[in-house]
Design a protein around this motif. Structure first.
Motif, PDB file in Angstrom:
ATOM      1  N   GLU A 295       0.836  -1.206   0.000  1.00 44.12           N
ATOM      2  CA  GLU A 295       0.000   0.000   0.000  1.00 44.12           C
ATOM      3  C   GLU A 295       0.870   1.256   0.000  1.00 44.12           C
ATOM      4  N   ARG A 296       1.928   1.222   0.808  1.00 47.25           N
ATOM      5  CA  ARG A 296       2.796   2.398   0.937  1.00 47.25           C
ATOM      6  C   ARG A 296       3.539   2.662  -0.378  1.00 47.25           C
ATOM      7  N   ILE A 297       4.050   1.591  -1.004  1.00 47.67           N
ATOM      8  CA  ILE A 297       4.777   1.750  -2.266  1.00 47.67           C
ATOM      9  C   ILE A 297       3.862   2.341  -3.335  1.00 47.67           C
ATOM     10  N   LEU A 298       2.633   1.839  -3.427  1.00 47.60           N
ATOM     11  CA  LEU A 298       1.684   2.356  -4.424  1.00 47.60           C
ATOM     12  C   LEU A 298       1.347   3.823  -4.132  1.00 47.60           C
ATOM     13  N   ALA A 299       1.254   4.172  -2.848  1.00 49.78           N
ATOM     14  CA  ALA A 299       0.973   5.569  -2.477  1.00 49.78           C
ATOM     15  C   ALA A 299       2.153   6.463  -2.839  1.00 49.78           C
ATOM     16  N   TRP A 300       3.392   5.988  -2.604  1.00 44.91           N
ATOM     17  CA  TRP A 300       4.580   6.769  -2.967  1.00 44.91           C
ATOM     18  C   TRP A 300       4.605   7.023  -4.471  1.00 44.91           C
ATOM     19  N   ARG A 301       4.287   6.000  -5.251  1.00 38.93           N
ATOM     20  CA  ARG A 301       4.311   6.154  -6.711  1.00 38.93           C
ATOM     21  C   ARG A 301       3.224   7.119  -7.181  1.00 38.93           C
ATOM     22  N   ALA A 302       2.105   7.142  -6.475  1.00 38.50           N
ATOM     23  CA  ALA A 302       1.038   8.088  -6.830  1.00 38.50           C
ATOM     24  C   ALA A 302       1.492   9.526  -6.567  1.00 38.50           C
ATOM     25  N   MET A 303       2.227   9.733  -5.460  1.00 34.76           N
ATOM     26  CA  MET A 303       2.708  11.079  -5.109  1.00 34.76           C
ATOM     27  C   MET A 303       3.890  11.499  -5.970  1.00 34.76           C
ATOM     28  N   CYS A 304       4.740  10.538  -6.350  1.00 35.66           N
ATOM     29  CA  CYS A 304       5.958  10.850  -7.104  1.00 35.66           C
ATOM     30  C   CYS A 304       6.168   9.754  -8.147  1.00 35.66           C
ATOM     31  N   PRO A 305       5.558   9.891  -9.330  1.00 32.60           N
ATOM     32  CA  PRO A 305       5.590   8.820 -10.343  1.00 32.60           C
ATOM     33  C   PRO A 305       6.989   8.389 -10.763  1.00 32.60           C
ATOM     34  N   ASN A 306       7.980   9.279 -10.668  1.00 32.13           N
ATOM     35  CA  ASN A 306       9.321   8.909 -11.137  1.00 32.13           C
ATOM     36  C   ASN A 306      10.225   8.392 -10.015  1.00 32.13           C
ATOM     37  N   ILE A 307       9.631   8.017  -8.860  1.00 29.38           N
ATOM     38  CA  ILE A 307      10.437   7.522  -7.748  1.00 29.38           C
ATOM     39  C   ILE A 307      11.070   6.172  -8.094  1.00 29.38           C
ATOM     40  N   THR A 308      12.311   5.992  -7.701  1.00 26.47           N
ATOM     41  CA  THR A 308      13.007   4.712  -7.842  1.00 26.47           C
ATOM     42  C   THR A 308      13.045   4.049  -6.474  1.00 26.47           C
ATOM     43  N   ILE A 309      12.596   2.803  -6.412  1.00 26.29           N
ATOM     44  CA  ILE A 309      12.606   2.075  -5.146  1.00 26.29           C
ATOM     45  C   ILE A 309      13.593   0.915  -5.247  1.00 26.29           C
ATOM     46  N   ARG A 310      14.553   0.912  -4.330  1.00 27.53           N
ATOM     47  CA  ARG A 310      15.533  -0.176  -4.237  1.00 27.53           C
ATOM     48  C   ARG A 310      15.232  -0.965  -2.969  1.00 27.53           C
ATOM     49  N   SER A 311      15.420  -2.280  -3.030  1.00 28.55           N
ATOM     50  CA  SER A 311      15.212  -3.081  -1.834  1.00 28.55           C
ATOM     51  C   SER A 311      16.056  -4.345  -1.886  1.00 28.55           C
ATOM     52  N   THR A 312      16.134  -5.007  -0.738  1.00 25.99           N
ATOM     53  CA  THR A 312      16.813  -6.299  -0.651  1.00 25.99           C
ATOM     54  C   THR A 312      15.846  -7.309  -0.055  1.00 25.99           C
ATOM     55  N   PHE A 313      16.009  -8.568  -0.480  1.00 29.22           N
ATOM     56  CA  PHE A 313      15.145  -9.647  -0.015  1.00 29.22           C
ATOM     57  C   PHE A 313      15.983 -10.879   0.313  1.00 29.22           C
ATOM     58  N   ILE A 314      15.433 -11.721   1.166  1.00 26.72           N
ATOM     59  CA  ILE A 314      16.086 -12.980   1.538  1.00 26.72           C
ATOM     60  C   ILE A 314      15.215 -14.127   1.045  1.00 26.72           C
ATOM     61  N   ALA A 315      15.805 -15.033   0.271  1.00 32.01           N
ATOM     62  CA  ALA A 315      15.102 -16.232  -0.196  1.00 32.01           C
ATOM     63  C   ALA A 315      15.535 -17.428   0.645  1.00 32.01           C
ATOM     64  N   GLY A 316      14.582 -18.286   0.986  1.00 31.71           N
ATOM     65  CA  GLY A 316      14.927 -19.498   1.729  1.00 31.71           C
ATOM     66  C   GLY A 316      15.131 -19.271   3.211  1.00 31.71           C
ATOM     67  N   PHE A 317      14.449 -18.268   3.787  1.00 31.57           N
ATOM     68  CA  PHE A 317      14.538 -18.056   5.237  1.00 31.57           C
ATOM     69  C   PHE A 317      13.969 -19.290   5.943  1.00 31.57           C
ATOM     70  N   PRO A 318      14.505 -19.657   7.120  1.00 32.91           N
ATOM     71  CA  PRO A 318      14.025 -20.860   7.814  1.00 32.91           C
ATOM     72  C   PRO A 318      12.500 -20.906   7.916  1.00 32.91           C
ATOM     73  N   GLY A 319      11.938 -22.048   7.518  1.00 32.78           N
ATOM     74  CA  GLY A 319      10.494 -22.235   7.565  1.00 32.78           C
ATOM     75  C   GLY A 319       9.754 -21.738   6.343  1.00 32.78           C
ATOM     76  N   GLU A 320      10.447 -21.070   5.398  1.00 32.23           N
ATOM     77  CA  GLU A 320       9.768 -20.529   4.212  1.00 32.23           C
ATOM     78  C   GLU A 320       9.220 -21.674   3.360  1.00 32.23           C
ATOM     79  N   THR A 321       7.907 -21.682   3.163  1.00 29.33           N
ATOM     80  CA  THR A 321       7.279 -22.686   2.311  1.00 29.33           C
ATOM     81  C   THR A 321       7.267 -22.206   0.858  1.00 29.33           C
ATOM     82  N   GLU A 322       6.942 -23.112  -0.053  1.00 25.78           N
ATOM     83  CA  GLU A 322       6.842 -22.728  -1.461  1.00 25.78           C
ATOM     84  C   GLU A 322       5.740 -21.691  -1.649  1.00 25.78           C
ATOM     85  N   GLU A 323       4.650 -21.829  -0.872  1.00 22.43           N
ATOM     86  CA  GLU A 323       3.535 -20.875  -0.964  1.00 22.43           C
ATOM     87  C   GLU A 323       3.982 -19.479  -0.493  1.00 22.43           C
ATOM     88  N   GLU A 324       4.753 -19.446   0.595  1.00 20.09           N
ATOM     89  CA  GLU A 324       5.230 -18.160   1.102  1.00 20.09           C
ATOM     90  C   GLU A 324       6.197 -17.511   0.120  1.00 20.09           C
TER      91      GLU A 324
END
Length: 453
Positions: A295-324
Motif C-alpha cells: 500500500e505504501r509503495i503504491l501511495a509513494w508512486r502516486a505522489m511521485c511517479p518517477n520515484i526509484t525504489i531499491r530493496s533487498t530480499f532474503i530467499a529461503g529463510f528458515p520455515g519458508e514454504t513454497e507458498e510463502e
C-alpha cells in the motif's frame, strides 16, 4: 632536529564491509591525519596496518580473517577494528585473537578512541601535528564528488537473521547540528552527491525523543523529516544531490515524498523489505507487514511517479514454504521494485533465526534466489526500457575514450546500474568527472542505460 624535519610515521589501512564501516574508516583516517600520521600506499611502506573488518555473514567473516592474515604476513604489525572485532565464538572467545593471536589490538566498530589509543601505544604519534593539512570535511575514501553521511549508529530492531545490534549496539543518533556541519563541509569541498546512511535512517532521533537542535540559528528537530528538509535546502545552494539509504517504511516517510516530487531530494528510496509474507516477516521479527508495504509503495508512486525504489530480499529463510515464496514473487510483480538485491539465507553465528524450525536446504535456497532474480530481470528491463527517448540528468563518475560512465537519480554508486554516455558533438564541450550532464537515453538492457550528451 626540528619538528618539520621529522619523518612522519606511516599507517596502512584496509577497509572492508558496508558504507557505514567506510565512514568509520574515514573518521579514523581523518584523526590519523590530524595527528600528523601519513597514509601508506603499500604494506611494506607502512609502519603499522589497521584492518577495518566486517562480520555480518560467513563470507564477510572469512574475507576479514583473510585480510588480517595477509596484513600480518606482509607487514607484521596489525591493529584490527570493526564488526568482526565484536564477535565471539560459541565458547565466548574472541574470534580474531583465536585465529590471529599476533595482532596488536582488537576493537569493535565505531571505536575511534580505542583505535587511536592502540596506535599511540604501538606507533607513537609525531610531536607536532599539522592540523592545517586536514580538510574540514575530513579524509574521504570515496571519489571527490560523492560522500556518505552517517547520521546514527546502531539499531533498536532485533531482526532474527541479524547480529548488527550485538556488534554496533542500540540506536545512537548524531546531534543534528553535527550532521549539518559535516554536510556543509562536504558540499564546500565539492561533493555533488550526499548519500545519507545509518542502520535505520527512518528512526533518526528516536533515542533522544526527537530533541530540538540548532543550525544557523534555526531550530531543527532530531527527526528524519526535518533533517532531510534541511539537507535538501543546503544541497540546493550547492547544486548537489541528496540520496536516502536504509529507509524503513514508517508512516512519516510519506512526508519526504513531496520533497522528491519537487526535486529537492532525489526521488530514490532504499527500503530494506527482506520479504513480503506476513508469517515470514513475523519469524524475521521485522517491524512492518507485507500488506502495508505494498500500500505504501503504491501511495509513494502516486505522489511521485518517477520515484526509484531499491530493496533487498532474503530467499529461503528458515520455515519458508513454497507458498510463502510464491507470495513474495507476487508481491514483487505488483510492486515492480526498480532495483533489487536478493540473498539466499545464510546462517550467521549468533543469529536467533538459526534456532527456527524447518530450515530450507541450501539447494532450494539457491534455486529460489535464482527464480526471484530472473523475475526481477524482466521487471527491471521493462522499467528501464520505458526511459528510452527521455532526457535525464547524470553525474559523471568516469571519463573514458568512448565517452563517460555516469549515474542518474535512479542509480546509487556501487550497487545499482550506470549510464554509458557518448561524448557531446560540440568540440568545445567535454565530459568531466563530478559534473552533471543532461543526456538523452538511446538504449537500455536489464541493468544499464546508454545515452548521448
Amino acid at each position: 632536529m626540528s619538528n618539520s624535519s621529522q619523518i612522519a610515521p606511516k599507517v596502512g589501512f584496509v577497509s572492508l564491509g558496508c558504507p557505514k564501516a567506510l565512514v568509520d574508516s574515514e573518521q579514523i583516517l581523518t584523526q590519523l591525519r590530524a595527528e600528523g600520521y601519513e597514509t601508506a600506499k603499500s604494506y611494506d611502506g607502512a609502519d603499522l596496518v589497521i584492518v577495518n573488518t566486517c562480520g555480518f555473514i560467513d563470507a564477510a567473516v572469512q574475507e576479514s580473517l583473510d585480510a588480517i592474515g595477509e596484513a600480518l604476513h606482509e607487514n607484521g604489525k596489525v591493529i584490527v577494528t570493526g564488526c568482526l572485532g565484536a564477535k565471539k565464538d560459541a565458547a565466548g572467545d574472541d574470534i580474531i585473537m583465536k585465529v590471529h593471536p599476533k595482532v596488536l589490538a582488537v576493537t569493535g566498530p565505531h571505536a575511534l578512541a580505542e583505535v587511536m589509543d592502540a596506535v599511540h601505544i604501538h606507533l607513537p604519534k609525531p610531536h607536532a601535528p599539522f592540523l592545517d593539512l586536514v580538510p574540514a570535511q575530513g579524509v574521504k575514501l570515496t571519489p571527490k564528488h560523492y560522500a556518505y553521511l552517517k547520521i546514527s549508529e546502531g539499531c533498536n530492531h532485533r531482526c532474527s537473521f541479524c547480529i548488527i545490534p550485538s556488534m554496533r549496539g542500540d540506536l545512537v543518533s548524531r546531534p543534528v547540528a553535527d550532521v549539518m556541519l559535516e554536510a556543509e563541509n562536504l558540499f564546500k569541498a565539492g561533493v555533488k552527491e550526499l548519500l545519507v546512511i545509518s542502520q535505520d535512517t527512518s528512526a533518526y532521533g528516536v533515542d533522544v525523543k526527537f530533541r530540538t537542535g540548532f543550525w544557523n540559528g534555526k531550530p531543527i528537530k532530531t527527526h528524519m523529516t526535518q533533517l532531510v528538509t534541511a539537507l535538501s535546502e543546503l544541497a540546493a545552494q550547492y547544486g548537489a544531490w541528496v540520496r536516502l539509504h536504509y529507509v524503513y517504511p514508517y508512516p512519516h516517510v510519506d512526508q519526504i515524498i513531496p520533497l522528491m516530487a519537487e526535486g529537492a531530494v532525489l526521488p530514490y528510496l532504499d527500503v530494506p523489505l527482506q520479504h513480503a509474507h506476513p508469517d515470514v516477516l513475523k519469524r524475521m521479527k521485522r517491524p512492518a507487514s507485507g500488506e502495508k508495504n505494498i500500500e505504501r509503495i503504491l501511495a509513494w508512486r502516486a505522489m511521485c511517479p518517477n520515484i526509484t525504489i531499491r530493496s533487498t530480499f532474503i530467499a529461503g529463510f528458515p520455515g519458508e514454504t513454497e507458498e510463502e515464496f510464491q507470495y513474495l514473487l507476487d508481491f514483487i510483480k505488483e510492486a515492480e521494485i526498480d532495483r533489487l538485491g536478493c540473498f539466499s539465507y545464510s546462517p550467521v553465528e549468533g543469529a536467533t533465526a538459526n534456532l527456527l524450525a524447518n530450515p530450507v536446504p541450501e539447494e532450494i535456497r539457491e534455486e529460489r534466489r535464482g527464480r526471484l532474480m530472473q523475475l526481477q530481470e524482466s521487471i527491471s528491463k521493462k522499467r528501464l526500457q520505458a526511459k528510452v527517448g527521455k532526457t535525464i540528468r547524470v553525474l559523471i563518475d568516469e571519463v573514458t575514450s568512448n565517452g563517460g560512465v555516469g549515474r542518474s537519480a535512479a542509480d546509487a554508486p556501487e550497487i545499482d546500474g550506470v549510464v554509458y554516455v557518448k561524448p557531446p558533438y560540440e568540440p568545445h564541450k567535454k565530459l568531466n568527472v563530478g559534473e552533471f550532464f543532461d543526456v538523452t537515453v538511446t538504449a537500455a538492457d536489464a541493468h544499464d542505460l546508454w545515452a548521448e550528451a
